[in-house]
Design an enzyme around this catalytic site. Structure first.
Site, PDB file in Angstrom:
ATOM      1  N   GLU A 261       1.006  -1.199  -0.116  1.00 24.00           N
ATOM      2  CA  GLU A 261      -0.025   0.151  -0.063  1.00 24.00           C
ATOM      3  C   GLU A 261       0.766   1.231  -0.153  1.00 24.00           C
ATOM      4  O   GLU A 261       1.703   1.515   0.951  1.00 24.00           O
ATOM      5  CB  GLU A 261      -0.850  -0.053   1.248  1.00 24.00           C
ATOM      6  CG  GLU A 261      -2.001   1.285   1.058  1.00 24.00           C
ATOM      7  CD  GLU A 261      -2.346   1.597   2.755  1.00 24.00           C
ATOM      8  OE1 GLU A 261      -2.261   2.669   2.870  1.00 24.00           O
ATOM      9  OE2 GLU A 261      -2.721   0.565   3.443  1.00 24.00           O
ATOM     10  N   CYS A 300      -3.452   7.929   4.613  1.00 22.67           N
ATOM     11  CA  CYS A 300      -3.176   7.065   3.059  1.00 22.67           C
ATOM     12  C   CYS A 300      -4.531   7.459   2.414  1.00 22.67           C
ATOM     13  O   CYS A 300      -4.324   7.259   1.051  1.00 22.67           O
ATOM     14  CB  CYS A 300      -2.857   5.749   3.191  1.00 22.67           C
ATOM     15  SG  CYS A 300      -3.891   4.576   4.066  1.00 22.67           S
TER      16      CYS A 300
END
Length: 690
Positions: A261, A300
């Site tokens: 990620e 994020c």
């Protein structure tokens, strides 16, 4: 001074030598000292494989779920979470920010525990999908099974969510039976350490199933060097580090699995019809402000690009500036603070540099706030910063991620242009769409889906229930294509299965039944002289079967069923119309009439171990049932699922309704709850009438 320690091979290890201070993000005071771990990290991997893996593999999915649930409840205990909250303030997180990290992380454990108990067997092997017939006579078949791999998962985590990020990776790995080795990011390693210490000292986890390595990045090579095809790496962080991991021999030569990620320039899009004054316009502006300021934009999933129809640009800029003007920036321990500092001064400098780069293609709208109550020299404070694109197609806007309270507002002229601008980010974790015109929303959603792991559609009908743009949820996949890393985390059972080995097993139905613990079509059965519904869960065995007596379906039965239910579909009522059907050859019985008659043939009427029927799975009407057909039922115990502590288990019965020609009219699984033997696992003791 607290020296951050590692937890390896069942013991805490204090690093030798000098360390460097880790500072409070708001005050600049030293919170902890971080030094190289000085450990044999290859030994940590071996401990996970040799001790943690076997201990986990002895447990069923349900037993692992019960442990995970207890760990989640432990972390939610008042004294436990308050201790973690007190440390989380030092990272710059407000209490609301920390709730996402601490209680949200514990919630992931509870969610996985619940899903595993409901969706997985009380076994160590899971069947993935239906049986594949490989021969005409049914003697050769195949199933896909999921079993535990015999390696470890190495987590390399980001600083922004040190508890949630760890637990979101740990939960599916633990359910899958894979031990975890956690490497937290240095700026918040002390918080991850505190959480692991609480868990480790509880004694809830099998030894070796969770280890913590608070190491410098350079030390990780010795850990990665010993990883191979049974191991995995779960990384959250920068695209540059992800690229280095992808090139590591553990991945390229030895095929360790890598889940990434990485950077993500997430977008929020205001649909053309969501003009100022609509509820959706207000939802859009409120969510952009929220996502810019929660965790000081250090998420994020934060919104980095806000797209609006060109005609709404000025109104959106004004609304966003007004919303940001009401955000109180300060010490996270202050109840009046809505946004705390960034995690450290180095991070603030990095974000400031990114803002400077963005200004090549954007003007400032907001970049100041009242910071009179804090020490801006010691604390990593930064005002929320909103920019307006002068050239929305400039690559710098779609390639520069300012990992802080920064977003860029940009106009678009058409839905096609909006899709193009969103896609210019190169792949993102999440995008959110705001509008009530379903045609516009569908075009936007389908246009951007290829570039996103998750798309949130917001309108006034569900706004109150929505968890928001920036909230990954345990049942949903968290990840994204392209720039976002191309990986996935969580996603319910998908996250568990990602840690397991999927194997196609071919053989006879009897062999496959032995491997899976489930009755495979065509495998041997044991006919009972008595009725299997009279057997307790503990006495019942997979393959126990009964063939019932028969019953003839008559026209009078069909007419009576139509009268009592109101189901007067023409094929049940009109001979000529039914004869014209390309499916039927004449009048047919209702499918649910056939099921009802079948139940009458196999249900045991007296009080006994079968407590309830709670559903039917995989129902198919394979062949019409005509007046005069004589049907019987073949009922076979297909699958047993123990339910700990309830006094009963769940049993699925393979059910086939068969006519006088040996043809299957209907096939389905009947799901029942069956009592344990008296005195077993919560079942009441047998009564004595003497």
């Amino acid at each position: 001074m607290h020296r951050v320690e590692s937890y390896v091979a069942g013991a805490w290890h204090r690093p030798p030598g000098d360390g460097r201070p880790v500072l409070d993000a708001a005050t600049g005071r030293t919170v902890a000292e971080l030094a190289p771990a000085g450990l044999d990290l290859a030994a940590a991997a071996e401990h996970g494989r040799a001790v943690g893996g076997p201990a986990l593999r002895e447990l069923t999915f349900h037993q692992r779920a019960a442990i995970l649930r207890n760990v989640g409840k432990l972390l939610l205990a008042d004294d436990t979470k308050e201790h973690l909250y007190s440390l989380s303030y030092c990272t710059g997180a407000t209490r609301a920010d920390s709730w996402i990290d601490i209680e949200g992380g514990a919630g992931v454990l509870l969610s996985y525990a619940d899903k595993a108990r409901r969706e997985l067997p009380n076994s160590t092997v899971a069947v993935d999908g239906a049986t594949e017939a490989l021969s005409r006579d049914g003697s050769f078949s195949a199933v896909h099974i999921l079993t535990q791999r015999k390696g470890v998962e190495v987590q390399i985590n980001a600083f922004n969510l040190p508890v949630w990020g760890m637990l979101a990776k740990f939960a599916p790995a633990f359910i899958a039976g894979v031990p975890s080795i956690v490497k937290p990011a240095s700026p918040a390693a002390y918080l991850a350490e505190a959480a692991v210490r609480i868990i480790a000292e509880s004694g809830l986890l099998p030894e070796g199933s969770l280890q913590l390595v608070c190491a410098e990045p350079a030390e990780l090579d010795s850990l990665l060097d010993c990883l191979g095809g049974q191991d995995s790496i779960a990384f959250t962080g920068s695209a540059a580090t992800a690229a280095a991991l992808r090139a590591h021999p553990a991945v390229t030569a030895r095929a360790a699995r890598l889940n990434v990620e990485a950077d993500s320039l997430n977008a929020a899009v205001l649909a053309p019809a969501a003009a100022p004054g609509t509820a959706e316009f207000d939802l859009f502006t409120a969510e952009v402000v929220k996502e810019m300021t929660v965790k000081a934009g250090q998420k994020c999933t934060a919104i980095r690009r806000a797209l609006v129809p060109a005609g709404c640009l000025d109104a959106a800029a004004e609304a966003l500036a007004s919303g940001l003007g009401g955000v109180a920036v300060g010490d996270p321990r202050d109840d009046a603070t809505a946004m705390g500092p960034l995690v450290g001064l180095a991070q603030r400098d990095e974000v400031s540099a990114s803002v400077l780069a963005l200004r090549e293609a954007a003007d400032l709208i907001v970049d100041s706030c009242d910071l009179s109550r804090v020490d801006v020299a010691a604390g990593a404070f930064m005002a929320p910063t909103l920019l307006r694109a002068t050239d929305p197609h400039s690559s710098v806007i779609h390639e520069t991620e300012a990992f802080g309270p920064v977003a860029t507002l940009m106009p678009y002229g058409s839905i096609a242009e909006a899709v193009e601008l969103v896609a210019a980010g190169g792949g993102s974790l999440v995008a959110s769409l705001y509008g009530a015109d379903q045609g516009e929303i569908a075009d936007l959603a389908l246009g951007i889906a290829s570039h996103h792991g998750r798309v949130l559609i917001m309108d006034s009908s569900m706004a109150a229930a929505s968890t928001g743009h920036g909230s990954p949820l345990p049942p949903l996949a968290h990840g994204g294509p392209g720039r976002a890393g191309g990986g996935e985390e969580m996603g319910g059972m998908r996250g568990v299965y990602a840690h397991m080995q999927r194997t196609a097993v071919q053989g006879s139905p009897d062999a496959l039944t032995a491997v899976t613990g489930e009755h495979i079509a065509g495998s041997s059965t044991r006919e009972h002289k008595g009725h299997p519904f009279k057997l307790t869960f503990d006495d019942l065995e997979v393959g126990d079967s009964i063939t019932t007596g028969s019953r003839t379906v008559t026209r009078a039965d069909i007419a009576a069923f139509a009268e009592s239910t109101g189901d007067r579909f023409y094929a049940h009522m009109d001979d000529e119309a039914a004869a014209r059907s390309p499916i039927f050859n004449g009048l047919v019985a209702h499918g649910y009439l056939v099921l009802s008659f079948a139940a009458g043939l196999f249900v045991w009427p007296d009080e006994g171990p079968v407590l309830a029927n709670y559903g039917i799975d995989r129902l198919r009407f394979a062949k019409p049932t005509y007046p005069g057909d004589e049907i019987h039922v073949v009922l076979t115990c297909k699958r047993k699922r123990k339910v700990d502590g309830r006094g009963y288990g769940e049993v699925a019965w393979d059910t086939k309704v068969v006519n006088q020609h040996g043809e299957v009219n209907a096939a389905y699984d009947v799901l029942t709850m069956v009592a344990n033997a008296p005195g077993v696992d919560g079942a009441p003791e047998a009564r004595s009438d003497g």
